[in-house]
Design a protein around this motif. Structure first.
Motif, short mmCIF file in Angstrom:
data_model
loop_
_atom_site.label_atom_id
_atom_site.label_comp_id
_atom_site.label_asym_id
_atom_site.label_seq_id
_atom_site.Cartn_x
_atom_site.Cartn_y
_atom_site.Cartn_z
N LEU A 101 47.34 28.10 33.43
CA LEU A 101 48.20 27.76 32.51
C LEU A 101 49.60 27.25 32.73
CD1 LEU A 101 47.23 30.99 30.08
CD2 LEU A 101 46.93 28.51 29.63
N LEU A 102 50.18 26.24 32.17
CA LEU A 102 51.19 25.71 32.66
C LEU A 102 52.41 26.65 32.65
CD1 LEU A 102 52.77 22.87 33.21
CD2 LEU A 102 53.17 22.52 30.70
N ASP A 103 52.47 27.50 31.81
CA ASP A 103 53.76 28.31 31.80
C ASP A 103 53.78 28.99 33.21
OD1 ASP A 103 54.42 27.48 29.33
OD2 ASP A 103 54.20 29.47 28.37
N ASP A 104 52.72 29.56 33.47
CA ASP A 104 52.79 30.19 34.93
C ASP A 104 53.32 29.29 36.22
OD1 ASP A 104 51.58 32.37 33.73
OD2 ASP A 104 49.69 31.91 34.34
N VAL A 105 53.55 27.87 36.03
CA VAL A 105 53.87 26.94 36.92
C VAL A 105 55.41 26.80 36.62
CG1 VAL A 105 53.98 24.60 38.13
CG2 VAL A 105 51.80 25.81 37.13
N LEU A 106 55.70 26.81 35.23
CA LEU A 106 57.13 26.57 34.81
C LEU A 106 57.94 27.68 35.40
CD1 LEU A 106 57.00 25.32 31.15
CD2 LEU A 106 56.88 24.08 33.32
N GLY A 107 57.46 28.94 35.49
CA GLY A 107 58.24 30.16 35.84
C GLY A 107 58.99 30.73 34.63
N PRO A 108 59.82 31.84 35.08
CA PRO A 108 60.53 32.62 33.83
C PRO A 108 61.70 32.15 33.60
CG PRO A 108 60.78 33.56 36.00
CD PRO A 108 59.86 32.63 36.40
N GLY A 109 62.14 31.18 34.41
CA GLY A 109 63.58 30.63 33.86
C GLY A 109 63.61 29.38 33.30
N PHE A 110 64.68 28.50 33.75
CA PHE A 110 64.48 26.96 33.11
C PHE A 110 63.62 26.45 33.79
CE2 PHE A 110 68.52 28.12 31.26
CZ PHE A 110 68.66 27.56 29.93
N ALA A 111 63.25 25.13 33.36
CA ALA A 111 62.21 24.18 34.10
C ALA A 111 62.55 22.88 33.70
CB ALA A 111 60.93 24.74 33.91
N ILE A 112 62.67 21.81 34.56
CA ILE A 112 62.63 20.51 34.35
C ILE A 112 61.11 19.81 34.72
CG2 ILE A 112 63.91 18.51 34.61
CD1 ILE A 112 66.17 20.32 35.54
N LEU A 113 60.75 19.39 33.75
CA LEU A 113 59.33 18.61 33.96
C LEU A 113 59.35 17.12 33.86
CD1 LEU A 113 55.92 20.04 32.85
CD2 LEU A 113 56.67 17.71 32.21
N CYS A 114 58.69 16.36 34.38
CA CYS A 114 58.89 14.92 34.16
C CYS A 114 57.43 14.31 34.56
CB CYS A 114 59.89 14.14 35.18
SG CYS A 114 59.23 14.05 37.04
N GLY B 31 68.53 28.40 39.19
CA GLY B 31 67.07 28.95 39.45
C GLY B 31 66.17 28.36 38.61
N ALA B 32 66.45 27.10 38.25
CA ALA B 32 65.25 26.48 37.40
C ALA B 32 64.39 25.81 38.42
CB ALA B 32 65.89 25.01 36.78
N ASN B 33 63.14 25.82 37.88
CA ASN B 33 62.04 25.33 38.60
C ASN B 33 61.75 23.62 38.31
OD1 ASN B 33 61.33 27.52 40.13
ND2 ASN B 33 59.73 28.31 38.45
N PHE B 34 61.05 23.05 39.21
CA PHE B 34 60.95 21.45 38.98
C PHE B 34 59.58 21.18 38.99
CE2 PHE B 34 64.94 22.48 41.06
CZ PHE B 34 65.96 21.87 40.41
N ILE B 35 58.94 20.58 38.14
CA ILE B 35 57.57 20.18 37.88
C ILE B 35 57.40 18.53 37.74
CG2 ILE B 35 55.32 20.63 36.88
CD1 ILE B 35 58.26 23.01 36.41
N GLU B 36 56.53 18.08 38.50
CA GLU B 36 56.09 16.71 38.46
C GLU B 36 54.80 16.90 37.70
OE1 GLU B 36 54.83 12.40 40.71
OE2 GLU B 36 56.46 13.86 41.66
N PHE C 249 63.82 19.16 29.68
CA PHE C 249 64.65 20.47 30.17
C PHE C 249 64.09 21.52 29.24
CE2 PHE C 249 66.94 16.37 30.87
CZ PHE C 249 67.69 16.76 32.31
N ILE C 250 63.46 22.29 29.82
CA ILE C 250 62.68 23.33 29.13
C ILE C 250 63.18 24.66 29.39
CG2 ILE C 250 60.53 24.61 28.77
CD1 ILE C 250 59.11 21.98 29.88
N ARG C 251 63.65 25.51 28.15
CA ARG C 251 64.36 26.80 28.16
C ARG C 251 63.27 27.95 28.64
NH1 ARG C 251 67.25 26.89 22.59
NH2 ARG C 251 65.95 28.32 22.18
N PRO C 252 63.89 28.89 28.95
CA PRO C 252 63.01 30.17 29.38
C PRO C 252 62.07 30.51 28.24
CG PRO C 252 65.22 30.39 30.25
CD PRO C 252 65.30 29.38 29.31
#
Length: 573
Positions: free
Chosen positions: A426-439, A460-465, A505-508
């Motif tokens: 599930l994608l949220d498990d990759v995004l993590g508990p804090g901010f995430a930036i996905l492109c 503390g943001a996670n980065f996802i491509e 830019f995705i919030r927690p």
């Protein structure tokens, strides 16, 4: 868990009320290291069913706090809800087929068992405590905290913030001096919870019978709820009589005298909302902030939304990652959506429960005609009428260059994706508990620029491509700080097909705080920092609202936060 100043125990946040909103909020804060005390005037958790429906957003929040696997055994997923007229002809059906947020949209559930899992989840944290038999009677606010006093000579506690999750008769709301605007229906309902379900099927129905509207809901574990409208000439005492209860049940089951009854009671529907969800250091969530009729099953879920929206903001302020002005966005974002949900629930109740036979007959003709139109039928079937968050103001940045169909302010989808070393996640498990930036399929460090990338990393943001599956194992763009995910189902590309924005830019709480094309990412990042009252200058100690033990944190100070109001709130509920 706590510290002491001047002989008074200190915590970061005091939560008043150990109901679903309070327990969820405590879990969110616990995961962020926030010292939290939950107090409740009762001597234990409520042990009888109240809410009976969980939606996909609540399950997504339970996933975020690491408890969804404990909650799922107490649910009936993909529950169908059917509406029948007086002749038992189908008026409408709700069976939403998609799970765009990762979970079924409709789920029956046993609230006491789910609440108990939320409570047990707090055992993971040494810095979170729940104290029962603590009735708050007074709280005094100063510039740097709130002193909470209790009945019975129990010691006072000082918190930097207080959140009232203490129900419709909220003492916190009264102490805040906030009105509870709206109406209470004069119509009463008899609710009956039964074990060893005498019907046994997994779904639910509403009988829009003008002679006596009723509801039949499969919860889980063989528990079924029945609800019957009480007529004006029927007293509460009459409705409480076991013979009356059996008479009601006889309309739907063959042997009402043989049921295993858990409880029955009379209740009314409320449509109310607090005039403000925040006054200084005091806030409201759950039923303390809003009450709504049961028709859409959104009372419980709205409280979970409150916790998800407020939790990350409180944690950011308390841990020094944001200024206190970020908390203003809680009221801005949640009150409008809660009001929309109240209005929908009230409207559905008016459609379902008229007792005038001519009005009911007209309603039936209109609904049957509408059901013949495929687009209208899908609108109801898929629950497209349900209000979804779309924040125009608050902890979001739209900007002058935002696309006309910008997804900013909406919840991002949660499909299943593949990692290089793990599949079907599930994608949220990759995004993590804090901010995430996905492109989408781009070099994220290059897109953001080194400065912005490091600022978000400090936060503390996670980065996802995200990539097509064909490119999952291509080594280009590889960066130790960027997770690469493959679009396993095609849902991500289908989402990006609709929008021109490619950087999110995705919030927690999984809301899209801002979105843009790749080339505008650095400037949008800077503007978003301002909207969030944060800055990426690492320093030691607490943030702009820090009063208590020092802690290490990445504190963002692009703009000075607005001064926090102070004052004194006193009184006896």
């Amino acid at each position: 868990m706590t510290s002491s100043r001047g002989g008074i125990e200190e915590v970061d946040v005091v939560i008043v009320g150990a109901g679903p909103a309070g327990l969820t909020l405590a879990n969110i804060l616990g995961l962020q290291g926030v010292r939290t005390l939950v107090v409740d005037e009762r001597d234990r958790l409520i042990d009888y069913p109240r809410g009976v429906g969980l939606d996909d957003e609540s399950l997504r929040t339970f996933q975020a706090i690491g408890l969804v696997d404990r909650v799922l055994p107490h649910t009936v997923p993909n529950q169908i809800l059917r509406f029948f007229d007086a002749k038992r002809q189908l008026l409408a059906e709700m069976a939403p087929p998609d799970a765009r947020f990762g979970w079924p949209k409709r789920n029956g559930f046993v609230q006491p068992m789910v609440d108990a899992e939320l409570y047990r989840g707090l055992e993971r944290f040494d810095h979170v405590e729940v104290r029962f038999s603590h009735r708050m009677h007074n709280c005094s606010e100063t510039f740097d905290g709130v002193t909470v006093e209790f009945d019975g000579g129990q010691p006072a506690v000082r918190g930097r913030y207080v959140v009232g999750c203490d129900g419709g008769r909220s003492a916190t709301r009264r102490l805040m001096g906030v009105s509870f605007d709206g109406t209470t229906s004069s119509t009463r309902w008899l609710v009956v919870d039964i074990a060893n379900d005498p019907l046994g099927h997994p779904n639910s129905e509403v009988g829009a019978d003008p002679r006596r509207p009723y509801v039949s809901i499969a919860i889980a574990h063989g528990i079924r709820r029945f609800e019957f409208m009480i007529h004006p000439d029927e007293t509460d005492e009459e409705a409480d009589d076991p013979a009356f209860v059996r008479k009601m049940l006889a309309q739907l089951i063959p042997y009402p005298e043989r049921v295993d009854m858990i409880r029955h009671r009379v209740y009314t529907h409320h449509s109310r909302i607090a005039a403000s969800f925040r006054e200084g250091r005091l806030m409201l969530a759950g039923d303390a902030a809003h009450l709504m009729p049961v028709w859409q099953g959104q009372g419980y879920n709205s409280g979970i939304r409150d916790a998800a929206n407020l939790g990350w903001k409180l944690a950011a302020v308390v841990t020094g990652k944001a200024g206190a002005a970020l908390l203003d966005s809680y009221d801005i974002e949640r009150r409008k959506h809660a009001r929309a949900m109240i209005d929908l629930s009230t409207m559905v109740g008016r459609v379902v429960s008229p007792t005038n036979t001519k009005v009911a007959a007209l309603r039936d003709r209109i609904i049957h005609a509408a059901s013949a139109v495929p687009t209208l039928k899908r609108y109801v079937l898929e629950m497209r009428f349900k209000p979804m968050p779309r924040y125009q103001q608050g902890a979001v940045h739209h900007g002058e260059h935002a696309a006309p169909n910008s997804p900013t302010g909406t919840l991002f989808i949660q499909p299943r994706v593949d990692l290089r070393d793990n599949q079907n996640v599930l994608l949220d498990d990759v995004l993590g508990p804090g901010f995430a930036i996905l492109c989408w399929s781009n070099n994220l460090r290059a897109v953001l620029g080194q400065d912005a990338f490091e600022q978000w990393k400090a936060l503390g943001a996670n980065f996802i491509e995200a990539r097509p599956m064909t490119q999952l194992h291509w080594p280009g763009h590889d960066d130790p700080d960027v997770a690469v995910v493959g679009d396993r189902t095609g849902a991500l590309k289908a989402w990006f097909d609709v929008y021109t924005d490619s950087v999110l830019f995705i919030r927690p709480d999984r809301c899209i705080a801002s979105a843009c094309i790749a080339q505008r990412a650095p400037e949008v990042s800077t503007a978003l920092f301002l909207a969030l009252h944060v800055n990426a200058t690492p320093r030691q100690g607490g943030g702009s609202d820090s009063h208590g033990p020092e802690r290490d944190s990445a504190v963002l100070h692009v703009a000075q936060p607005a001064a926090e109001p102070s004052g004194t709130v006193t009184g006896t509920p």
